[in-house]
Design an enzyme around this catalytic site. Sequence first.
Site, PDB file in Angstrom:
ATOM      1  N   ARG A 278      18.819  42.817  46.037  1.00 13.04           N
ATOM      2  CA  ARG A 278      20.170  43.122  45.211  1.00 13.04           C
ATOM      3  C   ARG A 278      20.267  43.402  44.248  1.00 13.04           C
ATOM      4  O   ARG A 278      19.158  44.609  43.632  1.00 13.04           O
ATOM      5  CB  ARG A 278      19.693  41.714  44.902  1.00 13.04           C
ATOM      6  CG  ARG A 278      19.212  40.593  46.091  1.00 13.04           C
ATOM      7  CD  ARG A 278      18.325  39.404  45.029  1.00 13.04           C
ATOM      8  NE  ARG A 278      17.578  38.119  45.826  1.00 13.04           N
ATOM      9  CZ  ARG A 278      16.561  37.915  46.059  1.00 13.04           C
ATOM     10  NH1 ARG A 278      16.065  39.150  45.503  1.00 13.04           N
ATOM     11  NH2 ARG A 278      16.307  37.336  47.007  1.00 13.04           N
ATOM     12  N   LYS A 303      14.454  36.994  41.552  1.00 10.63           N
ATOM     13  CA  LYS A 303      14.988  35.750  41.655  1.00 10.63           C
ATOM     14  C   LYS A 303      13.125  34.730  42.011  1.00 10.63           C
ATOM     15  O   LYS A 303      13.047  34.973  42.280  1.00 10.63           O
ATOM     16  CB  LYS A 303      15.672  35.047  43.294  1.00 10.63           C
ATOM     17  CG  LYS A 303      16.153  34.267  43.507  1.00 10.63           C
ATOM     18  CD  LYS A 303      16.996  34.416  44.541  1.00 10.63           C
ATOM     19  CE  LYS A 303      18.380  32.773  44.243  1.00 10.63           C
ATOM     20  NZ  LYS A 303      18.945  33.363  45.153  1.00 10.63           N
TER      21      LYS A 303
END
Length: 454
Positions: A278, A303
């Site tokens: 990401r 995350k």
Amino acid sequence: MTMWPDPERQLIARYIAGLNLRTTNSPIYYRQALNIFQDVAERHARLDKDMLVAWLNVSPGRWAATTRLHRTRIIDRFLDHLEETGAIERNPVAALAEACNIKQCKPVWRALASSDPDSALAELHQPRPFGSILGKMMSQHVTLMRNRGYKYTTQTVWLSRFDRFLQLNPALQGQPIAVMLQHWSAAKTTRNHPNECEKLKRVLAKILRHQNPSIPPRRPDPRPEKEVARQWRKPHIYTPADVRRMLDIARFYPSPRAPLRPLSIYTMLLLAYCAGLRRSELARLDLGDVDFQGGTITIRQTKFYKTRILPLPDSVMIELRSYTEARRCAGGSQDPRSGLFWHEQRSDRYTKEAVAWLLVDVIRRAGLKPPQGRTGPRLHDLRHSMVVNRILEWYKAGINPQAHLPFLATYLGHRDINSTLVYITVTQDLLHRASERFRVLGAPCLNIGPEVRA
């Protein structure tokens, strides 16, 4: 302790000397802007809004509008420095921004430069965070969930928007929560608003049940989320040829003032596709996260607070080694805790916003995305493409993808394969490979002999 403004102007001289500005002309521009600012400050008894407006009124005769806006950034940094060193009690621009309940100083400068600064500042004023009748209850819930270990960022945004709406509509303050939610649902006509309202209702129901466990649980309505999913655009799957074209463009990205930037963008793009990272994971990579002996990189605290170690192909590690060597030659910090992707002009790591802007610009230059707007392929589609192309490679190698999905989920940082299944976009090539595998392995099981048919 020296107070500002100081007649000898030593604070300005020490401040500029400590900036380590790269170009020879930059200290001249900084000194000119700060000296003019002190000239105006010495004519005023107080460092307040009127003094800032007076400086802006002096500036137009010297600089163009864009140059003046750049000079306000110089003044902002200088005032922050004075406040940190105790030379002034408070940065007046930051104080005005705080009074307006906004985070950035640029809108304050724009308001001060307008023809009516007081009216412009009044228009900037935003409601106080969690200042509505439900604000205390929602703020306490956010604190509770974060103390339990949840990031709780998206839910906080929903609650903040609802709180701001209640403050701007004081007539709703004494109404039941159901009536407030009904008006909030009708406040916007955007595609995602009904889904956000449904999620907000779930959060508020959870808050009320925490306060009173006797309240029956609310039955969720899945229809808004399904409607949004039905309208959501399909991810774009980049072909290997698309990725090669983007890599070629990144390697020769125009950047005369930052020679390391093209190689930085090239390496970012390589990791975004080959490792499925990401943009936030790219920005948070440290120099010490790369293990050249083991051929791995460590992705920390992503995350859901997970950390994972990813093995990389030898070809990617060779490119990483070339980048770190070029980074060292360019003067990048060799501290293992410094950012892997180092910004030459700022002497700091690239932010996730800068990473996203640069990589999206490469996608635009490759002709895969329109020159402007949010339409077309996204940066996050590189992560989708990595999954689809990896499954295609498994099919070509005769590997059963279903058996390897848990490994792929772990590599991507997912909790289970259910999150990974979202990334599997059925393309024509993938459908053909799956059908061919079924024809080879599954179809013979359907051949029933004549003795069975009898």
